[in-house]
Scaffold this active site. Structure first.
Site, mmCIF file in Angstrom:
data_model
loop_
_atom_site.group_PDB
_atom_site.id
_atom_site.type_symbol
_atom_site.label_atom_id
_atom_site.label_comp_id
_atom_site.label_asym_id
_atom_site.label_seq_id
_atom_site.Cartn_x
_atom_site.Cartn_y
_atom_site.Cartn_z
ATOM 1 C CG ASP A 73 1.674 0.067 -10.713
ATOM 2 O OD1 ASP A 73 2.149 1.127 -11.153
ATOM 3 O OD2 ASP A 73 1.149 -0.031 -9.592
ATOM 4 N N GLY A 126 2.365 2.477 -3.005
ATOM 5 C CA GLY A 126 2.536 2.965 -4.371
ATOM 6 C C GLY A 126 3.800 2.469 -5.035
ATOM 7 C CG LEU A 127 6.921 1.674 -3.004
ATOM 8 C CD1 LEU A 127 7.804 1.204 -1.845
ATOM 9 C CD2 LEU A 127 7.617 2.783 -3.793
ATOM 10 N N GLY A 176 0.779 -1.233 0.000
ATOM 11 C CA GLY A 176 0.000 0.000 0.000
ATOM 12 C C GLY A 176 0.802 1.269 0.000
ATOM 13 C CB SER A 195 -1.076 -5.297 -6.073
ATOM 14 O OG SER A 195 -1.067 -4.196 -6.963
#
Length: 328
Positions: free
Chosen positions: A150, A103-104, A101, A107
């Protein structure tokens, strides 16, 4: 990735940083992402009965998986169905250095490593199209309607220039970037941030379109600055990008304070990275020594954790406050 004689397959991936262009990329503008050398490894091994998952977030059977991991569950199911394999007799163990959670790309990296591990376990080749199709299933659960940057970023070992309709184009920098990443300690909310920008766009499309277009121009200039090795110009562009992200409403007081701290400590440029509303920021430094100093100043200023690294190497340095308030 490798497979050993006891039938264990290991899928790997890494974290990512959005250097410039987040949120505008959802509206068709370009963004630049770079590998962030925090690793994730997923071991796939034979077991008996229901598929089981072992991770920090959850350990148990697929049936009992928490709702926040439904995307991972669907990704596993679809990968096995794609290979015409039964949905049983596997244990999937997730070992990750990537905080959740923030932003890296956690997921996307988990899903990427899982898909790679499953395909390797069954001795099946994996194309990029297959990988991205399966990872997108997980990302859609995690973020709603993701741009796709991502999953492209965590699967590439070089910087990428990404546009939603055109995909990713890899490129190299003639000079290394010395970067600091600081964790605010607050879980970011990419889905809410995206929805906030969408709501603002519906309310005042002309104003938001202007911001999005300016971010697109910043991204194109940033790519030119990187390829020419003009780090001073790149730093200025990072600062401008952060101003635009603040206008979009996706930064917050903690991130803004860390950006100011980094600049006072000698950063060339600093900004939010990722979805925002918490999460992380990044800063560009002149040297790795400067990056170390900025990292320590950010910790003194209240950052939860910091990392610093050079893009020309695999080594990453982590700093955190010890029990006595000392930086280690």
């Amino acid at each position: 990735m490798n497979m050993d004689s006891v039938r264990i397959a290991t899928g790997e991936s890494h974290s990512k940083l959005i250097l410039v262009g987040e949120h505008a990329v959802v509206y068709g503008q370009p963004a630049i992402a770079i590998p962030f050398p925090l690793k994730i490894r997923v071991q796939v091994r034979k077991s008996i009965g229901e598929i089981t998952i072992s991770s920090l977030l959850y350990t148990g059977t697929m049936k009992g998986i928490p709702s926040e991991m439904n995307g991972i569950s669907e990704c596993i199911k679809n990968a096995l169905m794609h290979l015409n394999k039964p949905l049983k007799d596997l244990n999937i163990k997730v070992c990750s250095e990537i905080p959740l959670g923030r932003g890296l790309g956690s997921s996307a990296a988990v899903a990427t490593a899982i898909v790679r591990g499953i395909f390797l376990y069954f001795n099946m080749s994996l194309t990029k199209d297959e990988l991205f199709s399966l990872v997108e299933i997980s990302e859609s659960h995690a973020h709603g309607k993701p741009s796709g940057i991502d999953m492209m970023a965590v699967a590439n070992d070089t910087p990428i220039y990404f546009k939603r309709q055109e995909g990713a184009c890899s490129f190299k920098a003639p000079k290394p970037l010395y970067l600091v990443v600081a964790d605010s300690g607050k879980i970011g909310d990419t889905r809410r941030a995206v929805e906030t920008v969408k709501k603002n766009h519906l309310a005042d499309s002309e104003r938001i379109d202007a911001v999005v277009n300016r971010i697109g121009e910043i991204t194109d200039k940033a790519r030119e600055a990187i390829t020419r090795g003009n780090l001073r110009n790149l730093g200025s562009l990072l600062n401008k990008n952060h101003v635009e992200l603040k206008i979009l409403g996706v930064s917050d007081e903690i991130i803004d304070r860390m950006v100011d701290t980094a600049m006072r400590a000698g950063a060339i440029g600093a900004k939010l990275t990722g979805g925002g509303m918490g999460g992380c920021m990044l800063a560009l430094a002149n040297t790795i020594k400067d990056a170390e100093y900025i990292s320590k100043e950010l910790l003194k200023g209240g950052a939860f954790k910091t990392w610093f690294f050079s893009t020309d190497g695999e080594e990453i340095y982590e700093s955190h406050l010890g029990n006595e308030g000392e930086i280690s």
